[in-house]
Design an enzyme around this catalytic site. Structure first.
Site, mmCIF file in Angstrom:
data_model
loop_
_atom_site.group_PDB
_atom_site.id
_atom_site.type_symbol
_atom_site.label_atom_id
_atom_site.label_comp_id
_atom_site.label_asym_id
_atom_site.label_seq_id
_atom_site.Cartn_x
_atom_site.Cartn_y
_atom_site.Cartn_z
ATOM 1 N N GLY A 16 0.771 -1.239 0.000
ATOM 2 C CA GLY A 16 0.000 0.000 0.000
ATOM 3 C C GLY A 16 0.802 1.289 0.000
ATOM 4 C CB SER A 17 4.126 2.389 -1.177
ATOM 5 O OG SER A 17 4.181 2.121 -2.544
ATOM 6 N NE ARG A 69 -11.279 -14.288 -12.579
ATOM 7 C CZ ARG A 69 -10.110 -13.869 -12.074
ATOM 8 N NH1 ARG A 69 -10.049 -12.759 -11.385
ATOM 9 N NH2 ARG A 69 -9.010 -14.542 -12.278
ATOM 10 C CG MET A 94 -1.424 -7.386 -7.095
ATOM 11 S SD MET A 94 -0.986 -6.196 -8.412
ATOM 12 C CE MET A 94 0.315 -7.089 -9.231
ATOM 13 N NE ARG A 95 -8.588 -12.358 -7.409
ATOM 14 C CZ ARG A 95 -8.295 -13.622 -7.729
ATOM 15 N NH1 ARG A 95 -7.074 -14.076 -7.604
ATOM 16 N NH2 ARG A 95 -9.231 -14.420 -8.196
ATOM 17 C CG ASN A 111 -4.670 -0.348 -12.533
ATOM 18 O OD1 ASN A 111 -4.460 -0.686 -11.359
ATOM 19 N ND2 ASN A 111 -3.978 -0.835 -13.543
ATOM 20 C CG HIS A 113 0.638 -1.204 -15.594
ATOM 21 N ND1 HIS A 113 0.441 -2.503 -15.177
ATOM 22 C CD2 HIS A 113 1.613 -1.263 -16.542
ATOM 23 C CE1 HIS A 113 1.248 -3.308 -15.853
ATOM 24 N NE2 HIS A 113 1.975 -2.568 -16.687
ATOM 25 C CG ASP A 149 -2.079 -4.048 -17.175
ATOM 26 O OD1 ASP A 149 -2.630 -3.619 -16.146
ATOM 27 O OD2 ASP A 149 -1.284 -5.002 -17.167
ATOM 28 C CB ALA A 177 7.545 8.044 -11.136
#
Ligand code: GAR
Length: 219
Positions: A16-17, A69, A94-95, A111, A113, A149, A177
């Site tokens: 969780g950074s 799911r 990460m799901r 999101n 990435h 993504d 960043a």
């Protein structure tokens, strides 16, 4: 009269950074968003502690507790609706989300990435970047679309790739960043400055960055 801050949920799976960067940004006076819930699909991760320390309600919705799911995402959706969430940030979540969930939260779901998309999707992105020999990598904050993504890009931050970088070195540089890019993207959206035209993002009053960024530098 000022608008009420956007009610945000942050979904995590780990340390969780990026969540911390969002928590810190939201703590700034006048920041136009507020985190009302942090949800992890993994129990006992450090990100949950970060949220608790900041006084933010948390929930663990462990995907392993559900038969499929859709059942997992129904529980997620119910929690979000119950909390009055208006907007979702995926911060190291990460799901893979199904098309149904993505459509339900369309344009209210972003999101981060750790690459300059559309380059290097999926996992092991820093290894991919080093193998490709690119001089820059970075991160991307984007609206989520059903394909993994992908989706309209809101903010990107570029960092140089250095000759002797290991994947961990590059990951650490990109992560710094990320901690700037994610709060910026959320701020722009919460200020109502982001619009979509033909699946491309337009940002009102966006500043031109200083150019050019060379790697190696000229001298
Ligand atoms: C971040 O580098 C984020 O970009 C990445 O996971 C890390 C989470 O770190 N996300 C993905 O790879 C999603 N495809 P954090 O838990 O310290 O924020």
């Amino acid at each position: 009269m000022t608008n009420a801050p956007l009610k945000v949920a942050v979904l995590i799976s780990g340390r969780g950074s990026n969540l911390q960067a969002l928590i810190d940004a939201c703590a700034q006076p006048g920041f136009p968003a507020r985190i009302v819930r942090v949800i992890s699909n993994e129990p006992d991760v450090f990100g949950l502690e970060r949220a608790a320390q900041a006084g933010i309600p948390t929930a663990t919705i462990n995907h392993r507790d559900f038969p499929n799911r859709h059942a997992f995402e129904d529980a997620l959706h119910a929690q979000l609706v119950g909390d009055g969430v208006e907007f979702i940030c995926l911060a190291g979540f990460m799901r893979i989300l199904t098309d149904i969930f993505v459509e339900r939260w369309l344009n209210r779901l972003i999101n981060i990435h750790p690459s300059l998309l559309p380059a290097f999707k999926g996992l092991h992105v820093h290894e991919q970047a080093l193998e490709a020999g690119v001089r820059f990598s970075g991160c991307t904050v984007h609206y989520v679309r059903p394909a993994m993504d992908s989706g309209p890009i809101i903010v990107q931050a570029a960092v140089p790739v250095l000759q002797d970088d290991t994947p961990d070195d590059l990951a650490a540089r990109v992560l710094l960043a990320e901690h700037k890019a994610f709060p910026l993207a959320l701020k722009l959206i919460a200020e109502g400055r982001v619009t979509l035209a033909n699946e491309c993002v337009m940002i009102k009053g966006a500043e031109m960055p200083r150019l050019p960024l060379l790697n190696p530098s000229e001298e």
